[in-house]
Scaffold this active site. Structure first.
Site, PDB file in Angstrom:
ATOM      1  N   LYS A 107       0.870  -1.180   0.000  1.00  0.00           N
ATOM      2  CA  LYS A 107       0.000   0.000   0.000  1.00  0.00           C
ATOM      3  C   LYS A 107       0.897   1.217   0.000  1.00  0.00           C
ATOM      4  CE  LYS A 107      -4.517   0.760   0.152  1.00  0.00           C
ATOM      5  NZ  LYS A 107      -5.557  -0.113  -0.415  1.00  0.00           N
TER       6      LYS A 107
HETATM    7  P1  NAD Z   1     -13.509   7.742  -3.063  1.00  0.00           P
HETATM    8  O1  NAD Z   1     -12.552   8.785  -2.621  1.00  0.00           O
HETATM    9  O2  NAD Z   1     -13.855   7.630  -4.519  1.00  0.00           O
HETATM   10  O3  NAD Z   1     -14.916   7.842  -2.253  1.00  0.00           O
HETATM   11  C1  NAD Z   1     -14.990   7.940  -0.860  1.00  0.00           C
HETATM   12  C2  NAD Z   1     -16.429   8.345  -0.476  1.00  0.00           C
HETATM   13  O4  NAD Z   1     -16.544   8.345   0.959  1.00  0.00           O
HETATM   14  C3  NAD Z   1     -16.847   9.736  -0.920  1.00  0.00           C
HETATM   15  O5  NAD Z   1     -18.234   9.742  -1.246  1.00  0.00           O
HETATM   16  C4  NAD Z   1     -16.627  10.594   0.336  1.00  0.00           C
HETATM   17  O6  NAD Z   1     -17.442  11.763   0.373  1.00  0.00           O
HETATM   18  C5  NAD Z   1     -17.058   9.606   1.398  1.00  0.00           C
HETATM   19  N1  NAD Z   1     -16.502   9.883   2.715  1.00  0.00           N
HETATM   20  C6  NAD Z   1     -15.255  10.320   3.027  1.00  0.00           C
HETATM   21  N2  NAD Z   1     -15.132  10.472   4.363  1.00  0.00           N
HETATM   22  C7  NAD Z   1     -16.317  10.096   4.897  1.00  0.00           C
HETATM   23  C8  NAD Z   1     -16.813  10.022   6.217  1.00  0.00           C
HETATM   24  N3  NAD Z   1     -16.051  10.353   7.267  1.00  0.00           N
HETATM   25  N4  NAD Z   1     -18.090   9.585   6.400  1.00  0.00           N
HETATM   26  C9  NAD Z   1     -18.850   9.239   5.345  1.00  0.00           C
HETATM   27  N5  NAD Z   1     -18.438   9.289   4.078  1.00  0.00           N
HETATM   28  C10 NAD Z   1     -17.189   9.718   3.856  1.00  0.00           C
HETATM   29  O7  NAD Z   1     -12.852   6.367  -2.534  1.00  0.00           O
HETATM   30  P2  NAD Z   1     -13.195   4.891  -3.041  1.00  0.00           P
HETATM   31  O8  NAD Z   1     -12.184   4.472  -4.068  1.00  0.00           O
HETATM   32  O9  NAD Z   1     -14.663   4.769  -3.319  1.00  0.00           O
HETATM   33  O10 NAD Z   1     -12.804   4.051  -1.721  1.00  0.00           O
HETATM   34  C11 NAD Z   1     -13.701   3.890  -0.628  1.00  0.00           C
HETATM   35  C12 NAD Z   1     -13.193   2.755   0.253  1.00  0.00           C
HETATM   36  O11 NAD Z   1     -13.098   1.544  -0.515  1.00  0.00           O
HETATM   37  C13 NAD Z   1     -11.798   2.964   0.866  1.00  0.00           C
HETATM   38  O12 NAD Z   1     -11.762   2.350   2.128  1.00  0.00           O
HETATM   39  C14 NAD Z   1     -10.885   2.193  -0.090  1.00  0.00           C
HETATM   40  O13 NAD Z   1      -9.663   1.796   0.526  1.00  0.00           O
HETATM   41  C15 NAD Z   1     -11.785   1.011  -0.395  1.00  0.00           C
HETATM   42  N6  NAD Z   1     -11.436   0.297  -1.617  1.00  0.00           N
HETATM   43  C16 NAD Z   1     -11.419   0.935  -2.827  1.00  0.00           C
HETATM   44  C17 NAD Z   1     -11.115   0.209  -3.971  1.00  0.00           C
HETATM   45  C18 NAD Z   1     -11.167   0.842  -5.339  1.00  0.00           C
HETATM   46  O14 NAD Z   1     -11.085   0.085  -6.339  1.00  0.00           O
HETATM   47  N7  NAD Z   1     -11.325   2.146  -5.468  1.00  0.00           N
HETATM   48  C19 NAD Z   1     -10.804  -1.159  -3.885  1.00  0.00           C
HETATM   49  C20 NAD Z   1     -10.838  -1.791  -2.626  1.00  0.00           C
HETATM   50  C21 NAD Z   1     -11.159  -1.043  -1.511  1.00  0.00           C
END
Ligand code: NAD
Length: 418
Positions: A107
């Site tokens: 990571k």
């Molecule tokens: P992103 O930045 O596209 O979206 C994050 C979302 O969460 C946004 O809508 C934001 O407004 C909201 N958010 C942020 N802080 C918040 C809070 N305190 N309370 C409520 N909502 C909040 O990120 P993403 O890529 O969608 O990733 C989200 C999660 O999924 C993370 O934990 C990431 O590690 C995990 N993840 C992502 C992927 C991927 O392919 N993008 C893969 C595996 C895991």
């Protein structure tokens, strides 16, 4: 080290310790698995648009390489620090092993609030971070991907920087790239599709009729919005979604596609979407729904609110949304948790397909990618579910037993150098 990342690292170590106990690992092997293979802290100085110098701090942790090159996302987030990245890298090791991909876990991140950077400044951060990592990344070394605060454009900049430094175009150095530079059909929605595949499997196992299943999704970003959309397409009623500013709730069901258009049209939040009530993020987690998908940030369900979670099934779209203490409280209340290393493994599964396509220079169709994603996710879910039933443990414990067990097997087969 911030309190949050401190907790995340302690939680990751606790989950490893539980798996080590179930597997009967020696203390030596447990020590080997606890310790990251490489952890680097990088200075990332960039020139701001106004000419000022901004010196940021970046990180890359390669937790384990026993099963293959390191694999894991890069986040641009104000709260990112070494402990957080180390915890997430460890989870990636178990996730890639559980998905049975030929990778280790890694990571990375830069401690920066991406919303405060212009596009040009963000490009300079991505390029300087990638340039500092050139000796440590590569298609057979360590393969970054997007995460919170980064996207396919950031991956294109990182790939281009790597090419400029090495004199080689190597699209397999990063995944989650745009299609025009070697990205894979079907990568964009892969994490969300994987979440939905595991959520539906968990619901069906518990006798739910999808047509009457109600859902709340926290986070309306890359993962949460598409998870909500695909759950609705599968017949579920999505009654609430939220982002960092708060959420919207309609017991009759939200039109997720219309909500996505509302946000794409320039609204800075789902709040303001007409015809739905406004609710807080805390309230959303406590709604009386069948399925809850926390898909935003870590540690949102803790011992402080776990007893008020009324959903029967929680599917961890985000990494680490349920704390170790909350796990116990949810289990005591009969709430089933589909753990992050299983539920959101669809992203890395399709990253693997993207990398394979890059290495052999031959693309697959979206139909092929989706079929392979479904196979990987269903196989992983059923392996975890079967082991959980056999051993009388939670899905999280079973997922860690399988993931950790595969890494141990690779270590034992390779032996120790020198
Ligand atoms: P992103 O930045 O596209 O979206 C994050 C979302 O969460 C946004 O809508 C934001 O407004 C909201 N958010 C942020 N802080 C918040 C809070 N305190 N309370 C409520 N909502 C909040 O990120 P993403 O890529 O969608 O990733 C989200 C999660 O999924 C993370 O934990 C990431 O590690 C995990 N993840 C992502 C992927 C991927 O392919 N993008 C893969 C595996 C895991």
């Amino acid at each position: 080290m911030s309190l949050g990342s401190d907790v995340a690292l302690a939680t990751a170590q606790r989950r490893l310790a539980t798996a080590a106990r179930h597997l009967g690992l020696s203390d030596d092997m447990h020590d080997l698995l606890r310790t990251p293979r490489r952890a680097v802290t990088i200075s990332v100085p960039i020139r701001r648009d106004d000419g000022e110098l901004l010196v940021l701090t970046g990180y890359r942790v390669q937790h384990n390489l026993a099963r293959g090159p390191a694999k894991g996302g890069v986040r641009f987030h104000a709260g990112t620090d070494l402990a957080e990245v180390q915890a997430l890298a460890m989870a990636m090791t178990w996730k890639t092993a559980l998905m049975n991909l030929p990778y280790g876990g890694a990571k990375g991140g830069v401690a920066v609030e991406p919303g405060l950077l212009s596009a040009a400044e963000k490009e300079r951060v991505a390029r300087r971070y990638a340039a500092e990592l050139v000796p440590l990344i590569g298609p057979d070394l360590d393969i970054p991907a997007p995460d919170v605060g980064t996207d396919e454009q950031v991956m294109a900049w990182m790939m281009d920087t790597y090419a400029a430094h090495t004199g080689r175009t190597a699209p397999g150095v990063v995944t989650g790239k745009p299609l025009s530079v070697g990205g894979s059909a079907g990568r964009a929605g892969a994490t969300s599709r994987g979440i939905v595949i595991t959520a539906l499997a968990a619901l069906r196992e518990r006798g739910h009729d999808l047509g009457s299943t109600t859902v709340a999704v926290q986070g309306f970003g890359k993962v949460g919005a598409l998870a909500a959309l695909y759950l609705r397409a599968a017949g579920c009623r999505v009654v609430a979604v939220s982002d960092v500013k708060g959420g919207v709730h309609d017991p009759g069901g939200l039109d997720v596609a219309a909500l996505m258009r509302h946000v794409a049209d320039g609204a800075d939040s789902v709040i303001g979407y007409p015809g739905a009530d406004v609710i807080g993020n805390g309230e959303l987690l406590e709604l009386d729904v069948d399925l809850l998908v926390p898909a935003a940030v870590e540690n949102v369900i803790t011992e402080a609110n776990a007893d008020r979670v009324r959903a029967g099934v929680v599917v961890e779209g985000a990494n680490g949304p349920v704390s170790a203490e909350a796990d116990q409280a949810l289990a005591d209340n009969g709430v089933v948790v589909v753990p992050d290393i299983l539920a959101n493994g669809g992203g890395v599964a399709v990253s693997h397909l993207e990398w394979v396509q890059n290495l052999r220079g031959y693309p697959w169709s979206e139909v092929d990618v989706r079929r392979q994603l479904r196979e990987v996710m269903e196989r992983a879910y059923h392996e975890v579910s079967a082991l959980a039933a056999e051993r009388g443990v939670s899905l999280r414990e079973a997922a860690h037993i399988i993931g950790v067990g595969r890494v141990v097997e690779a270590h034992q087969t390779r032996g120790l150098y020198p």
